[in-house]
Design an enzyme around this catalytic site. Structure first.
Site, PDB file in Angstrom:
ATOM      1  N   SER A 116       0.837  -1.196   0.000  1.00  0.00           N
ATOM      2  CA  SER A 116       0.000   0.000   0.000  1.00  0.00           C
ATOM      3  C   SER A 116       0.876   1.252   0.000  1.00  0.00           C
ATOM      4  O   SER A 116       1.685   1.442  -0.902  1.00  0.00           O
ATOM      5  CB  SER A 116      -0.952  -0.029   1.201  1.00  0.00           C
ATOM      6  OG  SER A 116      -1.879   1.029   1.127  1.00  0.00           O
ATOM      7  N   HIS A 157      -2.695  -0.972  -3.129  1.00  0.00           N
ATOM      8  CA  HIS A 157      -3.764  -0.019  -2.847  1.00  0.00           C
ATOM      9  C   HIS A 157      -3.417   1.317  -3.501  1.00  0.00           C
ATOM     10  O   HIS A 157      -2.374   1.894  -3.199  1.00  0.00           O
ATOM     11  CB  HIS A 157      -3.896   0.230  -1.332  1.00  0.00           C
ATOM     12  CG  HIS A 157      -4.229  -0.987  -0.544  1.00  0.00           C
ATOM     13  ND1 HIS A 157      -4.032  -1.042   0.814  1.00  0.00           N
ATOM     14  CD2 HIS A 157      -4.746  -2.185  -0.885  1.00  0.00           C
ATOM     15  CE1 HIS A 157      -4.411  -2.223   1.267  1.00  0.00           C
ATOM     16  NE2 HIS A 157      -4.847  -2.935   0.246  1.00  0.00           N
ATOM     17  N   ASP A 175      -4.669  -5.035   6.113  1.00  0.00           N
ATOM     18  CA  ASP A 175      -5.094  -5.814   4.956  1.00  0.00           C
ATOM     19  C   ASP A 175      -4.009  -6.838   4.638  1.00  0.00           C
ATOM     20  O   ASP A 175      -2.826  -6.514   4.579  1.00  0.00           O
ATOM     21  CB  ASP A 175      -5.321  -4.902   3.743  1.00  0.00           C
ATOM     22  CG  ASP A 175      -5.912  -5.650   2.553  1.00  0.00           C
ATOM     23  OD1 ASP A 175      -6.628  -6.649   2.774  1.00  0.00           O
ATOM     24  OD2 ASP A 175      -5.670  -5.224   1.412  1.00  0.00           O
TER      25      ASP A 175
END
Length: 188
Positions: A6, A33, A129
């Site tokens: 991310s 992400h 996540d």
């Protein structure tokens, strides 16, 4: 092999993927992400700076060795495996915060018959996540690597995996390509 990443990911991916050879023995799927519409641009940029081929994954695509597939932003990706052939499925999902979700990617790989050969990598990013997906992969024999706090832009996602005791290795980003090569090697 699957990478979940991310915040700070594009710069780290450039370094890691730049260290992978054109004859890597496995396909690589990346769940990064970022805002919708940027995954294609990221894939093109990384393809231009890496020896290994990098592209945005397409729905229904069969995954080939020595290719990095960037998951489409704004959508989810699942990977299935039948007769040692991996295939991507892209779909809309309105319930998950992250699109693509590392958890969804990892959980799909945990359902394949080749789980013990899977390498899951969690790198820089906020939140957790990938934690649940890493748990499922690890429970079925997959190998999990987490990025060290020393090189993370944000030490959230790797921290969650490390603190849960799921990481087989904790590595700094500059060493990640060498570790990947040691674990998966070249095509025969």
């Amino acid at each position: 092999m699957a990478i979940g990443i991310s915040t700070g990911g594009p710069q780290i991916l450039e370094k890691v993927l730049g260290g992978l050879p054109v004859d890597l023995a496995v396909p690589v799927v990346v769940a990064q992400h970022m805002p919708s519409g940027f995954s294609e641009l990221l894939a093109k940029r990384l393809d231009g700076t890496s020896a290994i081929k990098v592209k945005e994954v397409e729905d229904g695509e069969k995954l080939s060795r020595a290719t990095v597939y960037i998951a489409k932003t704004g959508q989810q990706i699942c990977i299935s495996c039948h007769n040692d052939t991996f295939k991507a499925q892209i779909f809309e999902d309105h319930g998950e915060l992250y699109k693509p979700s590392v958890d969804i990617l990892f959980k799909s790989l945990a359902q394949t018959p080749v789980v013990p050969t899977i390498l899951g990598i969690i790198m820089t990013g906020m939140g957790n996540d990938g934690l649940q997906g890493a748990r499922e992969l690890k429970a079925k024999g997959a190998h999990i690597i987490a990025e060290s706090e020393k090189t993370c832009t944000v030490y959230g996602m790797p921290k969650a995996v490390i603190e849960a005791g799921l990481a087989d290795k904790v590595e700094e980003a500059p060493d990640m390509a060498a570790v990947i090569m040691h674990l998966v090697g070249h095509q025969a």
